[in-house]
Design an enzyme around this catalytic site. Structure first.
Site, PDB file in Angstrom:
ATOM      1  N   GLU A   1      -7.015  -3.098  -8.653  1.00  0.00           N
ATOM      2  CA  GLU A   1      -6.970  -3.628 -10.009  1.00  0.00           C
ATOM      3  C   GLU A   1      -6.401  -5.171  -9.949  1.00  0.00           C
ATOM      4  OE1 GLU A   1      -4.892  -0.767 -12.391  1.00  0.00           O
ATOM      5  OE2 GLU A   1      -3.874  -2.388 -13.518  1.00  0.00           O
TER       6      GLU A   1
ATOM      7  N   ARG B   1      -5.342   2.545 -16.730  1.00  0.00           N
ATOM      8  CA  ARG B   1      -6.453   2.980 -15.879  1.00  0.00           C
ATOM      9  C   ARG B   1      -7.171   4.222 -16.555  1.00  0.00           C
ATOM     10  NH1 ARG B   1      -3.595   2.630 -10.110  1.00  0.00           N
ATOM     11  NH2 ARG B   1      -3.673   0.470  -9.832  1.00  0.00           N
TER      12      ARG B   1
ATOM     13  N   PHE C   1      -0.933  -7.065 -13.999  1.00  0.00           N
ATOM     14  CA  PHE C   1      -1.524  -5.781 -13.741  1.00  0.00           C
ATOM     15  C   PHE C   1      -1.671  -4.835 -14.814  1.00  0.00           C
ATOM     16  CE2 PHE C   1      -2.729  -3.464  -9.756  1.00  0.00           C
ATOM     17  CZ  PHE C   1      -2.729  -4.357  -8.788  1.00  0.00           C
TER      18      PHE C   1
ATOM     19  N   LEU D   1     -11.528   1.726  -2.723  1.00  0.00           N
ATOM     20  CA  LEU D   1     -10.794   1.193  -3.688  1.00  0.00           C
ATOM     21  C   LEU D   1     -10.866  -0.363  -3.656  1.00  0.00           C
ATOM     22  CD1 LEU D   1      -8.933   2.037  -6.181  1.00  0.00           C
ATOM     23  CD2 LEU D   1      -7.122   0.869  -4.879  1.00  0.00           C
TER      24      LEU D   1
ATOM     25  N   HIS E   1      -9.170   5.746 -10.783  1.00  0.00           N
ATOM     26  CA  HIS E   1      -9.058   4.326 -10.849  1.00  0.00           C
ATOM     27  C   HIS E   1     -10.328   3.945 -11.315  1.00  0.00           C
ATOM     28  CE1 HIS E   1      -8.421   0.204  -9.280  1.00  0.00           C
ATOM     29  NE2 HIS E   1      -7.308   0.668  -8.967  1.00  0.00           N
TER      30      HIS E   1
ATOM     31  N   HIS F   1      -7.845   9.011  -7.474  1.00  0.00           N
ATOM     32  CA  HIS F   1      -6.838   7.937  -6.816  1.00  0.00           C
ATOM     33  C   HIS F   1      -5.637   8.579  -6.828  1.00  0.00           C
ATOM     34  CE1 HIS F   1      -5.391   4.071  -5.749  1.00  0.00           C
ATOM     35  NE2 HIS F   1      -4.817   4.146  -6.807  1.00  0.00           N
TER      36      HIS F   1
ATOM     37  N   ARG G   1      -0.342   6.816 -14.531  1.00  0.00           N
ATOM     38  CA  ARG G   1       0.562   5.847 -13.795  1.00  0.00           C
ATOM     39  C   ARG G   1       0.037   4.583 -13.889  1.00  0.00           C
ATOM     40  NH1 ARG G   1       0.156   3.090  -8.897  1.00  0.00           N
ATOM     41  NH2 ARG G   1      -1.482   4.411  -8.074  1.00  0.00           N
TER      42      ARG G   1
ATOM     43  N   GLN H   1      -5.084  11.006 -11.904  1.00  0.00           N
ATOM     44  CA  GLN H   1      -5.611   9.608 -12.116  1.00  0.00           C
ATOM     45  C   GLN H   1      -6.877   9.399 -11.499  1.00  0.00           C
ATOM     46  OE1 GLN H   1      -3.778   5.384 -11.156  1.00  0.00           O
ATOM     47  NE2 GLN H   1      -3.565   5.640 -13.266  1.00  0.00           N
TER      48      GLN H   1
HETATM   49  C1  LIG Z   1      -6.568   2.628  -1.477  1.00  0.00           C
HETATM   50  C2  LIG Z   1      -5.141   2.832  -2.015  1.00  0.00           C
HETATM   51  C3  LIG Z   1      -4.520   1.646  -2.739  1.00  0.00           C
HETATM   52  C4  LIG Z   1      -3.450   1.960  -3.243  1.00  0.00           C
HETATM   53  N1  LIG Z   1      -2.738   0.462  -3.832  1.00  0.00           N
HETATM   54  C5  LIG Z   1      -1.643   0.750  -4.646  1.00  0.00           C
HETATM   55  C6  LIG Z   1      -0.955  -0.626  -4.967  1.00  0.00           C
HETATM   56  O1  LIG Z   1      -1.454  -1.643  -4.887  1.00  0.00           O
HETATM   57  N2  LIG Z   1       0.198  -0.513  -5.715  1.00  0.00           N
HETATM   58  C7  LIG Z   1       0.787   0.947  -5.799  1.00  0.00           C
HETATM   59  O2  LIG Z   1       1.814   0.782  -6.451  1.00  0.00           O
HETATM   60  N3  LIG Z   1       0.287   1.985  -5.323  1.00  0.00           N
HETATM   61  C8  LIG Z   1      -0.884   1.759  -4.722  1.00  0.00           C
HETATM   62  N4  LIG Z   1      -1.751   2.931  -4.105  1.00  0.00           N
HETATM   63  C9  LIG Z   1      -0.659   4.360  -4.354  1.00  0.00           C
HETATM   64  C10 LIG Z   1       0.194   4.409  -3.285  1.00  0.00           C
HETATM   65  O3  LIG Z   1      -0.333   3.562  -2.070  1.00  0.00           O
HETATM   66  C11 LIG Z   1       0.457   5.669  -2.839  1.00  0.00           C
HETATM   67  O4  LIG Z   1       0.690   6.653  -3.977  1.00  0.00           O
HETATM   68  C12 LIG Z   1       1.594   5.805  -1.644  1.00  0.00           C
HETATM   69  O5  LIG Z   1       1.249   4.741  -0.761  1.00  0.00           O
HETATM   70  C13 LIG Z   1       1.730   7.298  -1.096  1.00  0.00           C
HETATM   71  O6  LIG Z   1       2.871   7.053  -0.235  1.00  0.00           O
HETATM   72  P1  LIG Z   1       3.738   8.426   0.522  1.00  0.00           P
HETATM   73  O7  LIG Z   1       4.893   7.747   1.124  1.00  0.00           O
HETATM   74  O8  LIG Z   1       4.058   9.098  -0.691  1.00  0.00           O
HETATM   75  O9  LIG Z   1       2.846   8.880   1.319  1.00  0.00           O
HETATM   76  P2  LIG Z   1       1.630   8.208   2.409  1.00  0.00           P
HETATM   77  O10 LIG Z   1       1.818   6.920   2.522  1.00  0.00           O
HETATM   78  O11 LIG Z   1       0.493   8.752   1.927  1.00  0.00           O
HETATM   79  O12 LIG Z   1       2.003   9.034   3.811  1.00  0.00           O
HETATM   80  C14 LIG Z   1       1.792  10.414   3.868  1.00  0.00           C
HETATM   81  C15 LIG Z   1       2.627  10.843   5.259  1.00  0.00           C
HETATM   82  O13 LIG Z   1       2.679  12.152   5.385  1.00  0.00           O
HETATM   83  C16 LIG Z   1       2.287  12.517   6.389  1.00  0.00           C
HETATM   84  N5  LIG Z   1       1.845  14.007   6.513  1.00  0.00           N
HETATM   85  C17 LIG Z   1       1.047  14.559   5.527  1.00  0.00           C
HETATM   86  N6  LIG Z   1       0.954  15.864   5.729  1.00  0.00           N
HETATM   87  C18 LIG Z   1       1.714  16.137   6.844  1.00  0.00           C
HETATM   88  C19 LIG Z   1       2.061  17.365   7.750  1.00  0.00           C
HETATM   89  N7  LIG Z   1       1.369  18.429   7.362  1.00  0.00           N
HETATM   90  N8  LIG Z   1       2.803  17.222   8.753  1.00  0.00           N
HETATM   91  C20 LIG Z   1       3.251  16.085   9.146  1.00  0.00           C
HETATM   92  N9  LIG Z   1       3.137  14.917   8.505  1.00  0.00           N
HETATM   93  C21 LIG Z   1       2.217  14.976   7.181  1.00  0.00           C
HETATM   94  C22 LIG Z   1       1.341  11.604   7.008  1.00  0.00           C
HETATM   95  O14 LIG Z   1       1.060  11.631   8.640  1.00  0.00           O
HETATM   96  C23 LIG Z   1       1.856  10.260   6.310  1.00  0.00           C
HETATM   97  O15 LIG Z   1       2.808   9.861   7.349  1.00  0.00           O
HETATM   98  C24 LIG Z   1      -2.738   2.963  -3.562  1.00  0.00           C
HETATM   99  C25 LIG Z   1      -3.429   4.214  -2.989  1.00  0.00           C
HETATM  100  C26 LIG Z   1      -4.458   4.092  -2.315  1.00  0.00           C
HETATM  101  C27 LIG Z   1      -5.340   4.984  -1.946  1.00  0.00           C
END
Ligand SMILES: Cc1cc2nc3c(=O)[nH]c(=O)nc-3n(C[C@H](O)[C@H](O)[C@H](O)COP(=O)(O)OP(=O)(O)OC[C@H]3O[C@@H](n4cnc5c(N)ncnc54)[C@H](O)[C@@H]3O)c2cc1C
Length: 582
Positions: free
Chosen positions: A257, A288, A116, A254, A244, A354, A396, A242
């Site tokens: 990568e 990135r 990566f 997306l 991407h 991203h 990142r 960031q």
């Molecule tokens: C398409 C894509 C691909 C990615 N690929 C990678 C990768 O391969 N490797 C990597 O390291 N990172 C990757 N990332 C980044 C990474 O996936 C995210 O930064 C990470 O998953 C965020 O996780 P989280 O637990 O912080 O929140 P999320 O998984 O975004 O979850 C947020 C949660 O909060 C809840 N929520 C939000 N607001 C409220 C509210 N007001 N009330 C109640 N609940 C609420 C939602 O319901 C959800 O359950 C990627 C991101 C994207 C968008």
């Protein structure tokens, strides 16, 4: 309605679920609130992988991972946090495997790893295979694995409960008070629920939806970030957002990568692998920020495909076996959304908004801190993309987010369990605690005419994309600051068309627009103030990094006339800042 638990977790992505699992295993009465069904959280869309210096294919060490993270973040990373990240990545990945995550395997049965961007070996030698993955569905597997384990451990889930306010006891959260719970809106029937708890974790994810072209799900509106900001918690390093390099042209979905990690090329209109001119050492696997800037410059110099505003990602030479085994989903996206066959044609791509490096400031125990002295807010935690520890600094590295949310989600769970066990008294939550949120929602819901929320949301996304994008300068940033202020004024007249209480997504959409405006306000103000270029923050009027003045985190506090900016020092332990070349 009133419900009490010991620990409340807002968000069921990777960060929230790992914390919930730790808490439940420790015997703490734990509930997770989520506005989406848990397995629809954005973590489920993560594709490429989660990195850990396992060294399964060649020598690797956590110190190298730490160094790459610090350099990738252009030295704005807090190095105590990066050390925790790189060390604990290893045990966390092994634990995930033991929880049942089906990683791809090497022929001898170990977890397979791939390359990566920005992950090098031995201080600048070529890329090292560090990303552990399950095809290009790593996040999906993480989310399913953790959700199953949480159900097994007896975590209580409140699905489709939208948190609209945070509760504090003994003063506001930014003012010496402690966390006391949340107010949630039950989406099914519009009931407001007061939920009291000893400790609360914000794990609400990012806010990519403030930009027009983004990889982020529609729901990523910065809810937790904005709610903390409204209660007096500053937002850290918001100017670092960031982009991407490989979003599907025009829609931003997306293409991981991992496509470049497996050997994919980036091509301009002349068929040239243009990264040769920008990062000859790492080429397509430069970090990135560097690749997105290179794409922007190619397009600006007229070398976009057919003179247009996109470039090509080419994976044809990887062959059918690699594509089908290791990149099945993203090649499917190219077929579905563009009608392009990646086995035979290059895929049109452009930079896509991203990931938020900034967010709610925390210490390495995931406790929210409320000022430049790192004063802890009792009982309040944040982890995952909504938090800023800061392990990503100004930029990142790919696969470091999944590590961040799992390592610090897990730490949050452990610390919250210890906090509950210490026997702190339950906070005082009076019955009228939900009144301010109720009054606000009723005022919104009663406004049948006024500004269209859809048009405001579009105007905000255009404003941010065009003025706070890959490159910025004083002029575009002043436009953004003024534009957000104007949109805020219009937001005060926004209308809600649906008068009902059952699944009133209109009303919740308006709330989300309010959160996005808060995030955009802090982002634009912090970006205008920072007169240097560092990581993802590229100012054309200040093209150099300026360590003498700006090797410092910014903190944006909410103020009546707009954000008030203060600063806090970067923690440097092992690696003194150096020029960042690849
Ligand atoms: C398409 C894509 C691909 C990615 N690929 C990678 C990768 O391969 N490797 C990597 O390291 N990172 C990757 N990332 C980044 C990474 O996936 C995210 O930064 C990470 O998953 C965020 O996780 P989280 O637990 O912080 O929140 P999320 O998984 O975004 O979850 C947020 C949660 O909060 C809840 N929520 C939000 N607001 C409220 C509210 N007001 N009330 C109640 N609940 C609420 C939602 O319901 C959800 O359950 C990627 C991101 C994207 C968008």
């Amino acid at each position: 309605m009133r419900i009490d638990h010991d620990a409340l977790i807002v968000g069921a992505g990777g960060a929230g679920l790992y914390a919930a699992l730790e808490l439940s295993r420790a015997g703490v009465d734990t509930a997770v609130l989520t506005k989406l069904y848990p397995t629809r959280s954005h973590t489920g869309t993560a594709q490429g992988g989660i990195c850990a210096a396992l060294g399964n294919l060649e020598e690797d060490r956590w110190e190298w991972h730490m160094f790459d993270t610090v350099k990738g973040g252009d030295y704005l990373v807090d190095q105590d946090a990066a050390e925790v990240l790189a060390r604990e990545a290893i045990e966390t990945v092994v634990e995930l495997e033991h929880l049942g995550l089906p990683f791809n395997r090497t022929p001898d049965g170990r977890i397979d790893q791939r390359r990566f961007g920005g992950h090098t070996r031995n201080f600048g030698e070529g890329p090292v295979r560090r990303s552990c993955y399950a095809a290009d569905r790593t996040g999906h597997m993480i989310l399913q694995t953790l959700y199953q384990q949480c159900l097994r451990a007896g975590v209580r889930f409140y699905d489709e409960y939208h948190v609209v306010d945070l509760l504090a006891d003994g003063g506001d959260l930014g003012d010496g008070g402690r966390a006391a719970g949340v107010v949630a809106y039950r989406v099914a029937d519009g009931t407001l629920v007061t939920m009291a708890a000893r400790t609360v974790l914000l794990a609400t994810g990012g806010f990519g939806r403030m930009f027009r072209i983004t990889s982020n799900a529609w729901s990523l509106a910065g809810d937790g970030v904005a709610l903390a900001y409204r209660h007096g918690i500053p937002l850290e390093d918001m100017e670092f957002y960031q982009f991407h390099p490989t979003g599907i042209y025009g829609i931003g979905i997306l293409l991981s990568e991992a496509a470049r990690g497996e050997g994919g090329y980036l091509l301009n209109d002349d068929g040239e692998r243009f990264m040769e001119r920008y990062a000859p050492g790492l080429m397509e696997l430069a970090p990135r920020d560097i690749v997105s800037r290179a794409e922007h410059l190619e397009i600006r110099d007229g070398r976009g495909i057919g003179g247009s505003d996109y470039l090509y990602l080419d994976v044809r030479h990887l062959g059918r076996a690699v594509i089908e085994e290791k990149l099945p989903d993203i090649t499917g996206f190219a077929r579905t959304f563009l009608g392009v066959e990646p086995l035979k044609e290059p895929v049109p791509i452009q930079p896509t908004a991203h990931y938020a490096m900034g967010g709610i400031p925390t210490d390495v125990r995931a406790r929210v801190v409320r000022d430049e002295l790192n004063t802890v807010v009792e009982g309040l935690y944040a982890a995952g993309e909504c938090a800023c520890v800061s392990v990503h600094g100004a930029n990142r590295l790919g696969t470091n987010s999944l590590v961040d949310l799992l390592v610090f989600g897990r730490r949050a769970g452990r610390d919250m369990a210890a906090y509950c066990r210490a026997g702190t008294a339950r906070p005082d939550v009076p019955d009228e605690a939900a009144d301010p949120a109720r009054a606000e929602l009723e005022a919104l819901a009663s406004r049948r005419s006024g500004e269209s929320p859809a048009l405001l949301r579009k105007a905000l996304a255009d404003l941010m994309m065009d003025n706070v994008g890959v490159f910025r300068d004083g002029g575009t940033l002043r436009t953004a600051v003024a534009g957000v202020r104007e949109l805020r004024e219009r937001y005060a007249r926004v209308r809600v068309s649906d008068a009902g209480t059952v699944f009133n997504t209109d009303l919740l959409g308006v709330c989300e627009l309010g959160y996005l405006l808060d995030c955009a306000e802090a982002t634009a103000a912090a970006a205008l103030a920072r007169t240097e270029s560092r990581g993802a923050h590229s100012r054309e009027d200040f093209p150099e990094r300026d360590d003498a003045r700006w090797l410092t985190h910014s903190l944006a506090f909410r103020g009546d006339g707009g954000p008030v900016l203060r600063h806090k020092p970067v923690t440097i332990t092992r690696f003194a800042p150096k020029p960042r070349t690849y």
